[in-house]
Design a protein around this motif. Structure first.
Motif, PDB file in Angstrom:
ATOM      1  N   ASN A  23       0.830  -1.199   0.000  1.00  0.00           N
ATOM      2  CA  ASN A  23       0.000   0.000   0.000  1.00  0.00           C
ATOM      3  C   ASN A  23       0.871   1.257   0.000  1.00  0.00           C
ATOM      4  O   ASN A  23       0.427   2.327   0.359  1.00  0.00           O
ATOM      5  CB  ASN A  23      -0.985  -0.004   1.174  1.00  0.00           C
ATOM      6  N   GLU A  24       2.118   1.076  -0.414  1.00  0.00           N
ATOM      7  CA  GLU A  24       3.019   2.228  -0.514  1.00  0.00           C
ATOM      8  C   GLU A  24       3.153   2.646  -1.968  1.00  0.00           C
ATOM      9  O   GLU A  24       3.414   1.834  -2.847  1.00  0.00           O
ATOM     10  CB  GLU A  24       4.404   1.866   0.046  1.00  0.00           C
ATOM     11  N   MET A  25       2.957   3.944  -2.185  1.00  0.00           N
ATOM     12  CA  MET A  25       3.023   4.480  -3.536  1.00  0.00           C
ATOM     13  C   MET A  25       3.971   5.670  -3.586  1.00  0.00           C
ATOM     14  O   MET A  25       4.006   6.481  -2.666  1.00  0.00           O
ATOM     15  CB  MET A  25       1.629   4.966  -3.959  1.00  0.00           C
ATOM     16  N   ILE A  34      -2.670  12.866 -10.818  1.00  0.00           N
ATOM     17  CA  ILE A  34      -1.439  12.473 -10.148  1.00  0.00           C
ATOM     18  C   ILE A  34      -1.060  11.062 -10.549  1.00  0.00           C
ATOM     19  O   ILE A  34      -1.903  10.162 -10.537  1.00  0.00           O
ATOM     20  CB  ILE A  34      -1.602  12.605  -8.618  1.00  0.00           C
ATOM     21  N   ARG A  35       0.203  10.894 -10.914  1.00  0.00           N
ATOM     22  CA  ARG A  35       0.657   9.554 -11.262  1.00  0.00           C
ATOM     23  C   ARG A  35       1.449   8.990 -10.088  1.00  0.00           C
ATOM     24  O   ARG A  35       2.386   9.625  -9.608  1.00  0.00           O
ATOM     25  CB  ARG A  35       1.527   9.556 -12.531  1.00  0.00           C
ATOM     26  N   ILE A  36       1.010   7.843  -9.635  1.00  0.00           N
ATOM     27  CA  ILE A  36       1.712   7.199  -8.533  1.00  0.00           C
ATOM     28  C   ILE A  36       2.213   5.832  -8.978  1.00  0.00           C
ATOM     29  O   ILE A  36       1.613   5.183  -9.834  1.00  0.00           O
ATOM     30  CB  ILE A  36       0.804   7.043  -7.284  1.00  0.00           C
ATOM     31  N   LYS A  37       3.334   5.446  -8.387  1.00  0.00           N
ATOM     32  CA  LYS A  37       3.934   4.160  -8.733  1.00  0.00           C
ATOM     33  C   LYS A  37       3.937   3.281  -7.497  1.00  0.00           C
ATOM     34  O   LYS A  37       4.372   3.704  -6.422  1.00  0.00           O
ATOM     35  CB  LYS A  37       5.360   4.379  -9.243  1.00  0.00           C
ATOM     36  N   CYS A  38       3.454   2.061  -7.667  1.00  0.00           N
ATOM     37  CA  CYS A  38       3.424   1.116  -6.561  1.00  0.00           C
ATOM     38  C   CYS A  38       4.854   0.705  -6.211  1.00  0.00           C
ATOM     39  O   CYS A  38       5.625   0.304  -7.085  1.00  0.00           O
ATOM     40  CB  CYS A  38       2.598  -0.104  -6.956  1.00  0.00           C
ATOM     41  N   VAL A  39       5.183   0.809  -4.922  1.00  0.00           N
ATOM     42  CA  VAL A  39       6.531   0.453  -4.478  1.00  0.00           C
ATOM     43  C   VAL A  39       6.738  -1.061  -4.584  1.00  0.00           C
ATOM     44  O   VAL A  39       7.831  -1.541  -4.842  1.00  0.00           O
ATOM     45  CB  VAL A  39       6.752   0.946  -3.025  1.00  0.00           C
ATOM     46  N   GLY A  40       5.651  -1.809  -4.416  1.00  0.00           N
ATOM     47  CA  GLY A  40       5.753  -3.263  -4.439  1.00  0.00           C
ATOM     48  C   GLY A  40       5.990  -3.845  -5.821  1.00  0.00           C
ATOM     49  O   GLY A  40       6.926  -4.597  -6.032  1.00  0.00           O
ATOM     50  N   CYS A  41       5.148  -3.469  -6.796  1.00  0.00           N
ATOM     51  CA  CYS A  41       5.230  -4.105  -8.110  1.00  0.00           C
ATOM     52  C   CYS A  41       5.646  -3.143  -9.228  1.00  0.00           C
ATOM     53  O   CYS A  41       5.714  -3.539 -10.380  1.00  0.00           O
ATOM     54  CB  CYS A  41       3.889  -4.752  -8.457  1.00  0.00           C
ATOM     55  N   LYS A  42       5.898  -1.879  -8.867  1.00  0.00           N
ATOM     56  CA  LYS A  42       6.376  -0.859  -9.823  1.00  0.00           C
ATOM     57  C   LYS A  42       5.344  -0.462 -10.876  1.00  0.00           C
ATOM     58  O   LYS A  42       5.665   0.211 -11.837  1.00  0.00           O
ATOM     59  CB  LYS A  42       7.680  -1.298 -10.536  1.00  0.00           C
ATOM     60  N   HIS A  43       4.117  -0.890 -10.684  1.00  0.00           N
ATOM     61  CA  HIS A  43       3.039  -0.511 -11.586  1.00  0.00           C
ATOM     62  C   HIS A  43       2.679   0.944 -11.332  1.00  0.00           C
ATOM     63  O   HIS A  43       2.632   1.367 -10.185  1.00  0.00           O
ATOM     64  CB  HIS A  43       1.818  -1.388 -11.297  1.00  0.00           C
ATOM     65  N   SER A  44       2.404   1.736 -12.374  1.00  0.00           N
ATOM     66  CA  SER A  44       2.011   3.117 -12.129  1.00  0.00           C
ATOM     67  C   SER A  44       0.582   3.355 -12.592  1.00  0.00           C
ATOM     68  O   SER A  44       0.118   2.756 -13.555  1.00  0.00           O
ATOM     69  CB  SER A  44       2.979   4.085 -12.816  1.00  0.00           C
ATOM     70  N   VAL A  45      -0.109   4.204 -11.856  1.00  0.00           N
ATOM     71  CA  VAL A  45      -1.485   4.544 -12.196  1.00  0.00           C
ATOM     72  C   VAL A  45      -1.679   6.053 -12.147  1.00  0.00           C
ATOM     73  O   VAL A  45      -1.056   6.751 -11.351  1.00  0.00           O
ATOM     74  CB  VAL A  45      -2.513   3.900 -11.241  1.00  0.00           C
ATOM     75  N   LEU A  46      -2.551   6.531 -13.036  1.00  0.00           N
ATOM     76  CA  LEU A  46      -2.886   7.948 -13.081  1.00  0.00           C
ATOM     77  C   LEU A  46      -4.269   8.126 -12.466  1.00  0.00           C
ATOM     78  O   LEU A  46      -5.227   7.513 -12.914  1.00  0.00           O
ATOM     79  CB  LEU A  46      -2.875   8.416 -14.541  1.00  0.00           C
ATOM     80  N   ILE A  47      -4.353   8.947 -11.427  1.00  0.00           N
ATOM     81  CA  ILE A  47      -5.652   9.167 -10.796  1.00  0.00           C
ATOM     82  C   ILE A  47      -5.897  10.659 -10.582  1.00  0.00           C
ATOM     83  O   ILE A  47      -4.953  11.418 -10.370  1.00  0.00           O
ATOM     84  CB  ILE A  47      -5.796   8.420  -9.449  1.00  0.00           C
ATOM     85  N   PRO A  48      -7.174  11.059 -10.642  1.00  0.00           N
ATOM     86  CA  PRO A  48      -7.492  12.475 -10.414  1.00  0.00           C
ATOM     87  C   PRO A  48      -7.041  12.907  -9.018  1.00  0.00           C
ATOM     88  O   PRO A  48      -7.092  12.130  -8.075  1.00  0.00           O
ATOM     89  CB  PRO A  48      -9.021  12.519 -10.528  1.00  0.00           C
TER      90      PRO A  48
END
Ligand SMILES: [Zn+2]
Length: 77
Positions: A23-25, A34-48
């Motif tokens: 749950n760390e981004m 805002i684009r955040i990247k998951c610390v665990g799997c390095k996946h990034s997501v763009l969210i309002p």
């Protein structure tokens, strides 16, 4: 309601875990969205931004603080 302060490069904790279990981004882009990247799997997501602020629990590690102090991310006290 308290305003959340966050900035580019911060590691934040989300209210919900990512499907990978982390749950760390990391905030890697800021704007209207805002684009955040998951610390665990390095996946990034763009969210309002509004949604991000709602789903973000707290800032775990500030990018600014990390430059100076030797912050311990595993403070379990
Ligand atoms: Zn993940």
């Amino acid at each position: 309601m308290e305003r959340k302060v966050f900035q580019l490069g911060d590691i934040v904790q989300m209210k919900k875990n990512h499907p990978c279990g982390s749950n760390e981004m990391e905030i890697i882009r800021m704007g209207m969205d805002i684009r955040i990247k998951c610390v665990g799997c390095k996946h990034s997501v763009l969210i309002p931004r509004a949604k991000f602020e709602k789903n973000m629990k707290k800032v775990l590690r500030s990018a600014e603080a990390e430059m100076g102090a030797d912050a311990s991310p595993n403070d379990l006290t």
